[in-house]
Design an enzyme around this catalytic site. Structure first.
Site, mmCIF file in Angstrom:
data_model
loop_
_atom_site.group_PDB
_atom_site.id
_atom_site.type_symbol
_atom_site.label_atom_id
_atom_site.label_comp_id
_atom_site.label_asym_id
_atom_site.label_seq_id
_atom_site.Cartn_x
_atom_site.Cartn_y
_atom_site.Cartn_z
ATOM 1 C CG HIS A 70 6.944 42.002 79.802
ATOM 2 N ND1 HIS A 70 6.112 42.809 80.539
ATOM 3 C CD2 HIS A 70 6.199 40.920 79.462
ATOM 4 C CE1 HIS A 70 4.929 42.231 80.640
ATOM 5 N NE2 HIS A 70 4.954 41.087 79.999
ATOM 6 C CE LYS A 75 -5.339 49.236 75.513
ATOM 7 N NZ LYS A 75 -5.779 50.482 76.167
ATOM 8 C CE LYS A 99 -6.451 44.845 85.497
ATOM 9 N NZ LYS A 99 -7.271 46.078 85.447
ATOM 10 C CG ASP A 104 -2.360 34.022 77.441
ATOM 11 O OD1 ASP A 104 -1.289 34.204 78.059
ATOM 12 O OD2 ASP A 104 -2.965 32.933 77.432
ATOM 13 C CE LYS A 111 -5.780 52.252 85.829
ATOM 14 N NZ LYS A 111 -6.321 50.998 85.341
ATOM 15 C CB SER A 367 -8.525 47.610 75.459
ATOM 16 O OG SER A 367 -9.289 48.600 76.084
HETATM 17 N N1 GLU Z 1 -9.051 50.837 82.937
HETATM 18 C C1 GLU Z 1 -9.287 49.475 82.617
HETATM 19 C C2 GLU Z 1 -8.541 48.562 83.578
HETATM 20 O O1 GLU Z 1 -8.199 48.951 84.667
HETATM 21 C C3 GLU Z 1 -9.025 49.166 81.154
HETATM 22 C C4 GLU Z 1 -7.628 49.326 80.677
HETATM 23 C C5 GLU Z 1 -7.474 49.176 79.163
HETATM 24 O O2 GLU Z 1 -8.410 48.805 78.494
HETATM 25 O O3 GLU Z 1 -6.366 49.460 78.700
HETATM 26 O O4 GLU Z 1 -8.365 47.409 83.322
#
Ligand code: GLU
Length: 476
Positions: A70, A75, A99, A104, A111, A367
């Site tokens: 969406h 990420k 998350k 935001d 993943k 990130s």
């Molecule tokens: N692996 C981390 C998490 O579970 C970071 C993910 C990221 O920065 O894209 O939130």
């Protein structure tokens, strides 16, 4: 950290996330079909590829799950562990979607996982596996600065992210934003200052926000504030180490730290950096000066404390040990450390749980800053730092001249200092964690029917994602 408590999940991890979602969806008013679209995992790519290693040709199994597109790019980290499986990457991808919505960060969730024990391979072999995994992702369009942007997770770090960035750039010559295809890179390869500590720092800010609210602490029989709180941390990896360190700096007593080989306890508080050095040198956390050894490791989770921080893997607090947990607050630094069955027991006992989808969002928040830095091709603070320092110096000089008094050197230092990259990153992270906490708590307090903070956090996430889908429309 391997799961020493129970290797058997009570049911699927993705099923757990779905059950949390469904409990929260009851407190929203979105159409059932839209909720179905949000909760399902859109795309899963399972791959098998051969790598020529010292031991001969080995077939590696790996995954990338994209839970929701969406918002683009999607990420989420890449995990190297023998426990990696499709259910796990789907669950972790779903948590990433929620998350990002809670804090935001304008990304969908994803993943990845490679089913290997990274400790069994040499650096050269790990580089081969990582580059080959990346080329598989490129082949199927599962990576790119506007498509899907991986990051470190359990068993990976900046080194692996640099290999991924380099492989992607090699396959996409001339793509000016190529370096934004992955985050958590070393600074020299387009990484951002503050990313390594970001998840732990975010955990600290999140718990600090929660424990500063007097009314909520009163119900737990606790004084507000981090100062003198007794804290137990499970996991001394990246997240656990920084979390423990920030708690210690904030005035809490880190009374126990658990790793897979065992745990150590000192009622007066452990020196986190010393523990880290000791483990590195001796190969074990055990036998640390003045501390008591606790074996098996999982016993540490059951010791009396104010705040328990599971910062390792999922499924650590389950129906097997939930009734023995004595902590008043559980801060979920790991993803999915408490199962729904355990949560039922804990909530009945009055334990205050700060959920993963909020509490460990500091990593992806920074990130996001790294990705913005990569797309803008300039370090935060590079343009303004010196100019701000000049203005501040002029201001301080004028005040001192007009008042005839000079400021203390400490105050002067604070005022004069122009913000560099790390200052800005930490400030953006702090702002994000504070705002998000207030939003989820207000949602919780404004609807008496919402039973707990996790449900409220899911409600916030679902509403934001649903609104985004509604605004997007459904593609015919
Ligand atoms: N692996 C981390 C998490 O579970 C970071 C993910 C990221 O920065 O894209 O939130």
């Amino acid at each position: 950290m391997t799961n020493k408590i129970s290797d058997k999940r009570e049911h699927s991890f993705f099923g757990d996330v779905v059950s949390y979602f469904e409990r929260a969806a009851r407190y929203t008013k979105h159409p059932a079909g839209l909720l179905d679209q949000i909760k399902c995992c859109n795309s899963v790519y399972r791959m098998k590829f051969p790598v020529r290693l010292k031991e001969g040709i080995k077939v590696i199994t790996a995954y990338r799950a994209e839970h929701s597109q969406h918002k683009m790019p999607v990420k989420g980290g890449i995990r190297y562990s023998t426990a990696v499986n499709q259910d796990e990457v789907m669950a972790l991808a779903a948590l990433m979607t929620y998350k990002c919505a809670v804090v935001d960060v304008p990304f969908g969730g994803a993943k990845g996982g490679v089913c290997i024990d990274p400790r069994k391979y040499s650096e050269v072999e790990l580089e081969q596996i990582t580059r080959r995994y990346t080329s598989e992702l490129i082949r199927k369009n599962f990576i790119g600065p506007g498509i899907d942007v991986p990051a470190p997770d359990y068993g990976t770090g900046a080194r692996e992210m640099a290999w991924i960035a380099d492989t992607y750039a090699a396959f996409n010559p001339g793509q000016i934003d190529a370096i934004g295809c992955v985050t958590g890179k070393p600074i020299s390869q387009g990484g951002i200052r503050g990313r390594t500590a970001a998840t732990g720092r975010g955990v600290f800010y999140g718990v600090r926000e929660a424990v500063n609210i007097k009314d909520d602490m009163k119900k737990l029989g606790l004084e507000p504030g981090i100062q003198n709180k007794k804290v137990i941390v499970q996991g001394l990896g990246n997240v656990g180490y920084y979390t423990a360190k920030f708690f210690q700096q904030g005035g809490a007593d880190v009374i126990a730290i658990a790793e897979y080989e065992g745990a150590i306890y000192d009622k007066n508080g452990l020196d986190v950096d010393e523990v880290f050095k000791h483990r590195k040198k001796s190969g074990s956390i055990l036998n640390f000066k003045n501390a008591k050894n606790i074996t098996p490791s999982e016993k540490a989770l059951e010791m009396a404390c104010d705040i328990l921080i599971p910062a390792a893997l999922e499924n650590q607090i389950n129906s097997g040990n939930a009734k023995r947990i004595k902590a008043k607050i559980i801060g979920e630094a790991a993803n999915g450390p408490v199962t729904p069955e355990a949560e039922r027991v804990l909530l009945k006992k009055g334990v205050f749980i700060i959920p993963d989808l909020y509490l460990n969002a500091g990593g992806v928040t920074v990130s996001y800053f790294e990705w913005l830095k990569n797309l803008s091709h300039v370090r935060f603070g590079r343009m303004g730092k010196r100019y701000d320092e000049l203005v501040n110096r002029t201001l301080v000089d004028s005040i001192e001249r007009a008042s005839g008094k000079s400021l203390s050197s400490k105050n002067k230092e604070i005022i004069l200092h122009g913000a560099g990259e790390e200052d800005l990153v930490n400030s953006g992270l702090e702002e994000t964690m504070i705002n998000a906490y207030n939003e989820i708590r207000e949602t919780w307090k404004s609807n008496k029917k919402i039973p707990d903070l996790r449900t409220a956090t899911f409600v916030v996430a679902i509403n934001k994602i649903a609104n985004s889908y509604i605004a997007l429309g459904i593609f015919p």
